[in-house]
Design a protein around this motif. Structure first.
Motif, mmCIF file in Angstrom:
data_model
loop_
_atom_site.group_PDB
_atom_site.id
_atom_site.type_symbol
_atom_site.label_atom_id
_atom_site.label_comp_id
_atom_site.label_asym_id
_atom_site.label_seq_id
_atom_site.Cartn_x
_atom_site.Cartn_y
_atom_site.Cartn_z
ATOM 1 N N ILE A 67 1.149 -0.914 0.279
ATOM 2 C CA ILE A 67 -0.030 -0.210 -0.034
ATOM 3 C C ILE A 67 1.226 1.191 -0.162
ATOM 4 C CG2 ILE A 67 -1.538 1.433 1.574
ATOM 5 C CD1 ILE A 67 -2.936 -1.425 2.196
ATOM 6 N N ASP A 68 2.140 1.009 1.116
ATOM 7 C CA ASP A 68 2.221 2.737 0.641
ATOM 8 C C ASP A 68 3.701 2.641 -0.374
ATOM 9 O OD1 ASP A 68 1.880 2.858 3.514
ATOM 10 O OD2 ASP A 68 3.252 2.311 4.457
ATOM 11 N N ASN A 69 3.630 1.836 -0.559
ATOM 12 C CA ASN A 69 4.372 1.894 -2.173
ATOM 13 C C ASN A 69 3.814 2.098 -3.145
ATOM 14 O OD1 ASN A 69 7.091 1.871 -0.732
ATOM 15 N ND2 ASN A 69 7.415 -0.413 0.030
ATOM 16 N N SER A 70 2.987 1.737 -3.215
ATOM 17 C CA SER A 70 2.178 2.016 -4.195
ATOM 18 C C SER A 70 0.524 2.436 -4.326
ATOM 19 C CB SER A 70 2.087 0.224 -5.252
ATOM 20 O OG SER A 70 0.947 -0.771 -4.512
ATOM 21 N N LEU A 71 -0.297 1.708 -3.699
ATOM 22 C CA LEU A 71 -1.808 1.712 -3.728
ATOM 23 C C LEU A 71 -1.942 3.414 -3.068
ATOM 24 C CD1 LEU A 71 -2.002 -0.972 -4.556
ATOM 25 C CD2 LEU A 71 -3.668 -0.941 -2.612
ATOM 26 N N ASN A 72 -1.125 3.698 -2.219
ATOM 27 C CA ASN A 72 -1.048 4.743 -1.550
ATOM 28 C C ASN A 72 -1.255 5.533 -2.311
ATOM 29 O OD1 ASN A 72 -1.536 5.638 1.026
ATOM 30 N ND2 ASN A 72 1.294 6.396 1.584
ATOM 31 N N HIS A 73 0.060 5.651 -3.643
ATOM 32 C CA HIS A 73 -0.344 7.198 -4.206
ATOM 33 C C HIS A 73 -2.239 7.622 -5.158
ATOM 34 C CE1 HIS A 73 4.250 7.208 -4.390
ATOM 35 N NE2 HIS A 73 3.723 6.213 -4.485
ATOM 36 N N PHE A 74 -2.952 6.329 -4.804
ATOM 37 C CA PHE A 74 -3.865 6.471 -5.530
ATOM 38 C C PHE A 74 -4.823 6.242 -4.329
ATOM 39 C CE2 PHE A 74 -2.278 2.955 -7.707
ATOM 40 C CZ PHE A 74 -3.349 2.494 -7.447
ATOM 41 N N TRP A 75 -5.107 5.031 -3.722
ATOM 42 C CA TRP A 75 -5.741 4.504 -3.148
ATOM 43 C C TRP A 75 -5.266 4.875 -1.535
ATOM 44 C CZ3 TRP A 75 -11.294 4.398 -4.283
ATOM 45 C CH2 TRP A 75 -11.383 3.490 -3.162
ATOM 46 N N LYS A 76 -6.354 5.601 -1.146
ATOM 47 C CA LYS A 76 -6.345 5.254 0.598
ATOM 48 C C LYS A 76 -6.018 4.806 1.701
ATOM 49 C CE LYS A 76 -4.027 9.493 0.060
ATOM 50 N NZ LYS A 76 -2.169 9.435 -0.611
ATOM 51 N N ILE A 77 -5.704 3.806 2.597
ATOM 52 C CA ILE A 77 -5.748 2.669 3.028
ATOM 53 C C ILE A 77 -5.442 2.748 4.388
ATOM 54 C CG2 ILE A 77 -6.000 0.409 3.817
ATOM 55 C CD1 ILE A 77 -5.926 0.050 0.653
ATOM 56 N N SER A 78 -5.748 3.135 5.662
ATOM 57 C CA SER A 78 -4.754 3.077 6.701
ATOM 58 C C SER A 78 -4.146 1.850 7.544
ATOM 59 C CB SER A 78 -5.409 4.081 7.939
ATOM 60 O OG SER A 78 -6.904 3.331 8.546
ATOM 61 N N TYR A 79 -3.136 1.653 8.261
ATOM 62 C CA TYR A 79 -2.816 0.703 8.541
ATOM 63 C C TYR A 79 -4.190 0.845 9.461
ATOM 64 C CZ TYR A 79 0.747 -2.515 10.003
ATOM 65 O OH TYR A 79 1.090 -3.763 10.366
ATOM 66 N N GLY A 80 -4.716 0.899 10.309
ATOM 67 C CA GLY A 80 -5.567 -0.001 11.189
ATOM 68 C C GLY A 80 -6.874 -0.502 10.396
#
Length: 180
Positions: free
Chosen positions: A29-42
């Motif tokens: 998530i941090d290295n790819s998806l987070n650039h277009f889709w936010k998902i929190s660790y929680g």
């Protein structure tokens, strides 16, 4: 109509990439998806728990020497079917991005011109760093992951991000010029 929980499908998709642990999923998530889709660790572990309860994934404890056992998650056939069904479902809506720079610019007549320009210059610098990050990710994919079945699709989404970011940088330059 009930709103679809897109996070569950993001995690189902991530499980197809070989990420098995909550930590690996968070890294993806941090290295790819987070650039277009936010998902929190929680959101990760509750979603994984729900996927297991629904039979869309299984979990196995993996013994680690000198460390606590880790939980590894695997997509089930039912989970793969659910992911494929979601992929076939039409888009719910076109996303609307919240952008503080645009909000401040919209009301820009209430502040000094140089302040507006400073926001835009700062925004342009942030966008340039983002673009460079995308170039680094692209290089990494091309050097280490081109043999992955997912690589072409990762590059498609990355290309979208690069094009949008390049357009935003161009917009910043044009707007700053007009404000000067």
């Amino acid at each position: 109509m009930k709103k679809i929980n897109q996070t569950r499908y993001a995690i189902l998709g991530i499980l197809t990439t070989g990420c098995r642990t909550g930590y690996q999923i968070k890294q993806m998530i941090d290295n790819s998806l987070n650039h277009f889709w936010k998902i929190s660790y929680g959101q990760i572990y509750p979603t994984l728990k729900q996927l297991v309860e629904e039979g869309l994934a299984t979990v196995e404890d993996s013994v680690q020497e000198g460390k606590p056992d880790k939980k590894e998650y695997f997509l089930t056939e039912k989970g793969e079917e659910e992911l494929r069904r979601w992929l076939q479902f039409p888009l719910e809506d076109i996303p609307v991005n919240k952008n503080e720079v645009l909000l401040k610019l919209f009301f820009g007549r209430h502040q000094a011109n140089h302040t507006t320009m400073e926001f835009l210059i700062n925004y342009q610098e942030i966008l340039q760093k983002r673009y460079e990050t995308y170039e680094g990710i692209e290089s990494t994919i091309r050097m280490h992951s081109l043999d992955s079945a997912d690589a072409q699709y990762w590059l498609f989404t990355l290309d979208y991000g690069k094009r949008i970011t390049a357009a935003e940088i161009g917009w910043c330059k044009d707007t700053i010029t007009k404000l000067e």
